[in-house]
Design a protein around this motif. Sequence first.
Motif, PDB file in Angstrom:
ATOM      1  N   VAL A   1       7.976  -8.060  -6.126  1.00  0.00           N
ATOM      2  CA  VAL A   1       6.984  -7.281  -6.787  1.00  0.00           C
ATOM      3  C   VAL A   1       7.546  -5.992  -7.152  1.00  0.00           C
ATOM      4  CG1 VAL A   1       4.901  -6.041  -6.279  1.00  0.00           C
ATOM      5  CG2 VAL A   1       5.103  -8.374  -5.445  1.00  0.00           C
ATOM      6  N   THR A   2       7.411  -5.535  -8.412  1.00  0.00           N
ATOM      7  CA  THR A   2       7.611  -4.270  -8.933  1.00  0.00           C
ATOM      8  C   THR A   2       6.433  -3.314  -9.156  1.00  0.00           C
ATOM      9  OG1 THR A   2       9.744  -5.417 -10.086  1.00  0.00           O
ATOM     10  CG2 THR A   2       8.961  -3.086 -10.586  1.00  0.00           C
ATOM     11  N   THR A   3       6.493  -2.256  -8.656  1.00  0.00           N
ATOM     12  CA  THR A   3       5.357  -1.243  -8.985  1.00  0.00           C
ATOM     13  C   THR A   3       5.594  -0.123  -9.694  1.00  0.00           C
ATOM     14  OG1 THR A   3       5.535  -0.204  -6.844  1.00  0.00           O
ATOM     15  CG2 THR A   3       4.150  -2.008  -6.630  1.00  0.00           C
TER      16      THR A   3
ATOM     17  N   ALA B   1       0.759  -1.220   0.107  1.00  0.00           N
ATOM     18  CA  ALA B   1       0.000   0.047   0.117  1.00  0.00           C
ATOM     19  C   ALA B   1       0.722   1.205  -0.072  1.00  0.00           C
ATOM     20  CB  ALA B   1      -0.879  -0.073   1.222  1.00  0.00           C
ATOM     21  N   ALA B   2       1.947   1.122   0.756  1.00  0.00           N
ATOM     22  CA  ALA B   2       2.846   2.298   0.575  1.00  0.00           C
ATOM     23  C   ALA B   2       3.246   2.816  -0.649  1.00  0.00           C
ATOM     24  CB  ALA B   2       4.107   2.081   1.744  1.00  0.00           C
ATOM     25  N   THR B   3       3.477   1.839  -1.439  1.00  0.00           N
ATOM     26  CA  THR B   3       3.891   2.074  -3.123  1.00  0.00           C
ATOM     27  C   THR B   3       3.127   3.195  -3.492  1.00  0.00           C
ATOM     28  OG1 THR B   3       2.580   0.529  -3.881  1.00  0.00           O
ATOM     29  CG2 THR B   3       4.830  -0.254  -3.086  1.00  0.00           C
ATOM     30  N   LEU B   4       1.730   3.328  -3.096  1.00  0.00           N
ATOM     31  CA  LEU B   4       0.883   4.608  -3.420  1.00  0.00           C
ATOM     32  C   LEU B   4       1.307   5.974  -3.107  1.00  0.00           C
ATOM     33  CD1 LEU B   4      -2.400   2.875  -2.319  1.00  0.00           C
ATOM     34  CD2 LEU B   4      -1.890   3.261  -4.651  1.00  0.00           C
ATOM     35  N   LEU B   5       2.561   6.075  -2.262  1.00  0.00           N
ATOM     36  CA  LEU B   5       3.044   7.330  -1.551  1.00  0.00           C
ATOM     37  C   LEU B   5       3.834   8.039  -2.612  1.00  0.00           C
ATOM     38  CD1 LEU B   5       3.370   6.269   2.216  1.00  0.00           C
ATOM     39  CD2 LEU B   5       1.735   8.142   1.371  1.00  0.00           C
ATOM     40  N   THR B   6       4.538   7.152  -3.652  1.00  0.00           N
ATOM     41  CA  THR B   6       5.458   7.753  -4.522  1.00  0.00           C
ATOM     42  C   THR B   6       5.148   7.636  -5.966  1.00  0.00           C
ATOM     43  OG1 THR B   6       7.978   7.632  -5.294  1.00  0.00           O
ATOM     44  CG2 THR B   6       6.790   5.698  -4.666  1.00  0.00           C
ATOM     45  N   ASP B   7       5.581   8.607  -6.724  1.00  0.00           N
ATOM     46  CA  ASP B   7       5.446   8.414  -8.251  1.00  0.00           C
ATOM     47  C   ASP B   7       6.398   7.653  -9.062  1.00  0.00           C
ATOM     48  OD1 ASP B   7       4.185  11.848  -8.445  1.00  0.00           O
ATOM     49  OD2 ASP B   7       3.444  10.009  -8.034  1.00  0.00           O
ATOM     50  N   GLU B   8       7.289   6.910  -8.085  1.00  0.00           N
ATOM     51  CA  GLU B   8       8.538   6.372  -8.613  1.00  0.00           C
ATOM     52  C   GLU B   8       8.370   4.768  -8.510  1.00  0.00           C
ATOM     53  OE1 GLU B   8      11.619  10.041  -7.573  1.00  0.00           O
ATOM     54  OE2 GLU B   8      12.185   7.724  -7.174  1.00  0.00           O
ATOM     55  N   ARG B   9       9.196   4.097  -9.017  1.00  0.00           N
ATOM     56  CA  ARG B   9       9.279   2.626  -9.099  1.00  0.00           C
ATOM     57  C   ARG B   9       9.674   2.034  -7.860  1.00  0.00           C
ATOM     58  NH1 ARG B   9      13.043  -1.319 -10.311  1.00  0.00           N
ATOM     59  NH2 ARG B   9      12.642  -2.922 -11.398  1.00  0.00           N
ATOM     60  N   MET B  10       8.810   1.059  -7.534  1.00  0.00           N
ATOM     61  CA  MET B  10       9.322   0.367  -6.265  1.00  0.00           C
ATOM     62  C   MET B  10       9.741  -1.064  -6.531  1.00  0.00           C
ATOM     63  SD  MET B  10       9.063   2.600  -3.310  1.00  0.00           S
ATOM     64  CE  MET B  10       8.637   1.233  -2.096  1.00  0.00           C
TER      65      MET B  10
ATOM     66  N   GLY C   1      -4.648   2.659 -10.106  1.00  0.00           N
ATOM     67  CA  GLY C   1      -3.735   3.336 -11.228  1.00  0.00           C
ATOM     68  C   GLY C   1      -2.309   2.996 -10.910  1.00  0.00           C
ATOM     69  N   VAL C   2      -1.775   1.918 -10.112  1.00  0.00           N
ATOM     70  CA  VAL C   2      -0.401   1.624  -9.985  1.00  0.00           C
ATOM     71  C   VAL C   2      -0.203   0.136 -10.681  1.00  0.00           C
ATOM     72  CG1 VAL C   2       1.205   0.989  -8.318  1.00  0.00           C
ATOM     73  CG2 VAL C   2      -0.041   2.893  -7.929  1.00  0.00           C
ATOM     74  N   GLU C   3       0.702   0.251 -11.680  1.00  0.00           N
ATOM     75  CA  GLU C   3       0.940  -1.216 -12.348  1.00  0.00           C
ATOM     76  C   GLU C   3       1.683  -2.115 -11.070  1.00  0.00           C
ATOM     77  OE1 GLU C   3       2.040  -0.158 -16.893  1.00  0.00           O
ATOM     78  OE2 GLU C   3       3.549  -0.952 -15.487  1.00  0.00           O
ATOM     79  N   ALA C   4       1.407  -3.181 -10.877  1.00  0.00           N
ATOM     80  CA  ALA C   4       1.974  -4.054  -9.932  1.00  0.00           C
ATOM     81  C   ALA C   4       2.340  -5.443 -10.498  1.00  0.00           C
ATOM     82  CB  ALA C   4       1.188  -4.103  -8.657  1.00  0.00           C
ATOM     83  N   VAL C   5       3.464  -5.889 -10.537  1.00  0.00           N
ATOM     84  CA  VAL C   5       3.987  -7.175 -11.183  1.00  0.00           C
ATOM     85  C   VAL C   5       4.532  -8.123 -10.214  1.00  0.00           C
ATOM     86  CG1 VAL C   5       5.086  -8.155 -13.295  1.00  0.00           C
ATOM     87  CG2 VAL C   5       3.984  -6.157 -13.501  1.00  0.00           C
ATOM     88  N   LYS C   6       4.024  -9.340 -10.160  1.00  0.00           N
ATOM     89  CA  LYS C   6       4.875 -10.104  -9.072  1.00  0.00           C
ATOM     90  C   LYS C   6       5.624 -11.025  -9.974  1.00  0.00           C
ATOM     91  CE  LYS C   6       4.327 -12.514  -4.868  1.00  0.00           C
ATOM     92  NZ  LYS C   6       4.847 -14.068  -5.192  1.00  0.00           N
ATOM     93  N   ASP C   7       6.824 -11.174  -9.743  1.00  0.00           N
ATOM     94  CA  ASP C   7       7.601 -12.314 -10.308  1.00  0.00           C
ATOM     95  C   ASP C   7       8.605 -12.879  -9.478  1.00  0.00           C
ATOM     96  OD1 ASP C   7      10.780 -12.267 -12.303  1.00  0.00           O
ATOM     97  OD2 ASP C   7       9.379 -13.690 -11.876  1.00  0.00           O
TER      98      ASP C   7
END
Length: 421
Positions: free
Chosen positions: A71-73, A30-39, A61-67
């Motif tokens: 997880v890359t957002t 959820a914290a990845t919503l706080l930034t406009d950058e890749r996590m 509106g956050v792309e979230a891919v699990k490999d």
Amino acid sequence: MDKLVIEGGPRLSGEVTVSGAKNASLPILAATLLTDERMEIRNVPDVADVRTMLKILQALGVEAVKDGDRVTTRPTPKRQWLAPYKLVSTMRASICVLGPLLGRLRKAQVSMPGGCIIGPRPIDLHIKGIEALGARVKIEHGYVHATAGSLRGSTVYLGGPCGSSVLATANTMMAATLAQGRTVIENAACEPEVVDLADCLVAMGAKIHGQRTHVIEIEGVKALHGARYTIIPDRVEAGTYLLAAAMTRGHLFIKNGRAEHLGAVIDKLREAGVQVTSANGGLKVDAPRGALRPVNVTTLPYPGFPTDLQAQMMALMTITDGLSVITEKIYPERFMHISELNRMGAYVFLEGASGIVRGVRALSGAPVMASDLRASAALVLAGLVAEQRTDIARVYHLDRGYDGMERKLEQLGARIWREKA
Ligand code: EPZ
């Protein structure tokens, strides 16, 4: 729907690695919503609740891919502030997008989380926390609507009737990272998962102190940047395997078990007569062949005995000589496992918010039904020692929070497999 089938008897032995902590992964995603950058978040467990959170991030509106466990957002320009009912209603923890949405977009519309089988799940402390930062909140048509022209730091006491609140602390802390000025959260939760979230926010550029105590201070900053972060091991999963070893009178080494996250559980296991030691960066557990001693347990906020291991501890007490009293101070209704354990020959009765357990010589295998995540784990533990076969229906409850449990138990010698129900 699947079911788990277990033939009781084998003593567990060998080594096991627990997955990343579900209850740290959810607020950190959820914290990845706080930034406009890749996590990039590593050591994320493969469990249903994480898959739900990834869907919610996509809807926001956050792309979230699990490999694998990574997880890359990547935020897209189409940021949304509405967390839809159809997703939030499947997982109470979705409420932890409220704080980051408000912090980053100054607006949030999050469906009220349903109650769940372990009891009412109020959010008054979540609302208290964000209102203290200046948010205007109304509840309408089953949604929490929160808006804030600006967020200003302040001091807020987040203690509730059962002590601190994990996700209310998480929501307030996340929103406060982008507020103007200083926020002090008093009676903050200090569970390892809250500390992990704080450490991830600091890696993103937040200014946070006191996250290992009940007073957390956050100095607001203008923006948070992307980061790479690795989730802590799941202490509830580790505690579940400690109890599995105790029940089967086995010998396990949990390669990434952290004693400092399980102090209360280790203390109770030692009181019952089980040897637990820190060794080679993990946790070693040796259960005696003979009888264990009954112990009384009361669940409390960290560092007290975790409510998420109460059902599993009760399973151990059902086959322990004597009388044990297990009291729930966090979720007084969290006892759905009692009726199913009694179907397996246990002798437990409920007195208010306490389960009174009279140990029996042995449990007997039976068809049982999972009702919630941790009750399911308790039934698996009971099945490991019950005579003959146990079939656990509705095992999707277990899949919400345990990553590959039957595979890990089978590798430790258990006779356990999954079947179509
Ligand atoms: C987190 O839930 C965990 N979930 C739960 O784990 C865990 O049982 C719980 O903390 C307690 O440790 C996640 O982290 C995703 P709380 P949370 O707010 O934050 C009362 C599992 O099995 N309260 O700490 O929702 C509440 O009624 C799950 O993995 C209020 O009164 O729990 C409870 O009695 C289940 N008002 C107590 O606080 C509020 O606004 C603790 O709840 C919020 C909570």
